[in-house]
Structures are given as C-alpha cells and as structure tokens.
Scaffold this active site. Sequence first.
Site: not given
Length: 310
Positions: A143, A146, A270
């Site tokens: 993600y 990208g 995270d």
Amino acid sequence: MATLVTGGAGFLGSHLCERLLAQGEEVLCMDNFFTGRRKNVAHLLDNPNFELMRHDVVDPFKVEVERIYNLACPASPVHYQFNPIKTVKTSVMGAINCLGLAKRVGARILQASTSEVYGDPEVHPQPESYRGNVNPIGLRACYDEGKRCAETLFFDYHRENAVDMRVVRIFNTYGPRMLPNDGRVVSNFIVQALQGEDLTIYGDGSQTRSFCFVDDLIEAMMRTMEQDQTVGPVNIGNPVEFTIRELAEQVLGKIEGSSTIVEQDLPSDDPMQRKPDISLARKVLGWSPKIELSEGLDRTIPHFRQCLGL
Ligand code: NAD
Ligand code: UDP
C-alpha cells in the site's frame, strides 16, 4: 462538467459522487466492487447525471471527462494485505491508466494519496516536506510504496506531459458507509461495542492517530481539485491527535453495554504516531475540519446500528 470517480462505490468515493451530483455535475462512477458496494450508490442510480460502471482500473479504459478523482484502492490494512500484489497493481497501473486518460482528453486529475507515504514517521506532526520512513519490504509496503509510486507518476506526467494534476495526502478518515468488516479501527470499535464484544486494541493502545470525519475530508478534496495555487501534495485530515486507547474509551462511553478493552498483538510496521500538519491546506484551501471526533462518532454509530440490524 463530467467527472470520473474511480473507486466511486467505496466509502469516500460514494460521498464524493453524492457531493458532485449535488453541485449539478455529471458523474461516472467506476468500481470493481472489491471493497465498494453497489448499495453505497444505489440512491444515486435514478439521477440522470449518474452512471455506474463495473471496471478494474488496472485494465485500460477510455471515457470523455473533464475531471478525474482517482480513489480506486483498498484502504484498510486487512483488505490491502489480502492480495498485496493486486494492491500494488491497482495503485501503479491504475495511476498510469488514469494519467494516460487525463493526458489524452485534457482532464484535470486528482490522486487520493495517503498519510501512509510517511510510514512510521520520525517527524511529528507530518508536513508535506517530510519524506517519510517506510519499510519497503514489510506487510504494509504494498500500500505505502504503491501510493508513493503513484505520487511519483503524477509528478512525472505533470513535468513531462504537462498533465494538470493535484495530489492530496489523506489522513485517517471515518464515517457512515464504512463496511462493518472494513477492519479499520473506528469501524472495528463501534461494531464490537454494538455487538457487546470486547474492543481489540492492538499493542498497548498508546499509538496515536488523528481522525477526520468524512464530510470535512470531501470538502477539502473538492477544494484542492478546483484551486490553482498548488498541485500539492496537500495534507488533508484532522490535526487533533488521540491515542487508540482514548478512542476505545470514547466509543465505550457512547455505546452502553458489557464490552471492555482487550489487548492483542501489534501488527508489524504499525506507525506509532500520526498527525497532519495542515498549514498548507489552511492557506491554499481556506479549510480546516469542523467536526470533532465526538460529533463524528455520534453521526457514524447510527449507520453501523442500521448495518447490524440493531
Ligand atoms: P474503500 O476501500 O471504501 O474504497 C476503495 C474503493 O476502490 C472501493 O470501492 C473498491 O471496490 C475500489 N477498488 C479497489 N480496487 C479497485 C480496482 N482495481 N479497480 C476499481 N476499483 C477498485 O476505501 P476508502 O476509505 O473510501 O478510500 C478511498 C481512497 O482514499 C483510497 O485510494 C485510499 O487509499 C484513500 N485513502 C483513504 C483514507 C481513509 O482514511 N479513508 C486514508 C488515506 C487514503
Ligand atoms: N487498531 C486497533 N484495533 C483494531 C484495529 C486497528 O488497535 O481493531 C489500531 C492499529 O493497530 C493502528 C490504529 O488502530 O495502530 C489505526 O489502524 P487503522 O487500520 O484504522 O489505520 P492505519 O493503521 O492505516 O492508520
């Protein structure tokens, strides 16, 4: 004005389509329905200015439009990690297809980029000039990288082909029409509390996020498209920062029941903190978010009650 919204049947996309139609624009909504739902736009289908098209942005397409909002991409970690290679293709090939179209038809195009381009940030709050701290081989990379590559393509098409483009970096946004199984934190906590399940905090809940209500976000996105002072990137989001534990406590305070808080493992990579510096948005858009978290939760909870048939 004819506008293409890719990912238009998703959470943000459906609100954007609604707002554009309310302004009298023609809207072509394109979606492959991976995380989007036809029912998100069902109330728009009778509008003669609205058209819904099932199509994957990875495959080329030709349409005549003057504006393109490129939102197609799963946004929740659960969904974008389901098929990470497809996520990269959606961001990168989707950007190439949309930019190629914008170049051919002379449309202005806006990319829905993300605060994830900053990764696990070492600069806090994050201004647009911060280049980020992304792990290129981690679980979130499909993600984050990208979206970073999509930004690169937007700026290269702009420099090489004079494509008229804008980039916004969206920070955590929530509101009605998120799916109950979306997997992001606001929807998870509300759904868990409504079902009397314990709220799952990943880690100790000391990580922070800044939550923006969808109506504020869409306003900023549309203003970015229509202004001429900057191509971006422009951070858009709510700069009020909460720990994830504080969010859980707010949700529990609003939904009475037997739920408590449980801790689960923190997923890898995270981000520990996130908060937008929105000075640029304030200056060029004359915008700042109006809806506080408490009010936004009050406006979101009824949507999930309805989804769950409660
Ligand atoms: P969402 O998952 O509800 O919407 C994404 C939409 O894109 C869905 O309708 C999905 O079916 C569609 N889609 C996915 N892959 C596609 C493909 N290959 N071809 C065509 N359609 C495809 O998520 P959202 O929160 O509405 O996010 C919309 C956009 O905003 C995304 O690009 C996301 O990265 C970006 N964004 C959102 C947030 C947020 O907090 N909501 C934050 C940062 C960035
Ligand atoms: N999170 C959590 N419980 C959940 C879902 C998420 O504690 O049920 C945490 C997650 O680990 C992260 C934060 O909430 O630290 C925001 O997660 P989300 O998936 O909403 O967005 P992102 O991490 O992409 O900002």
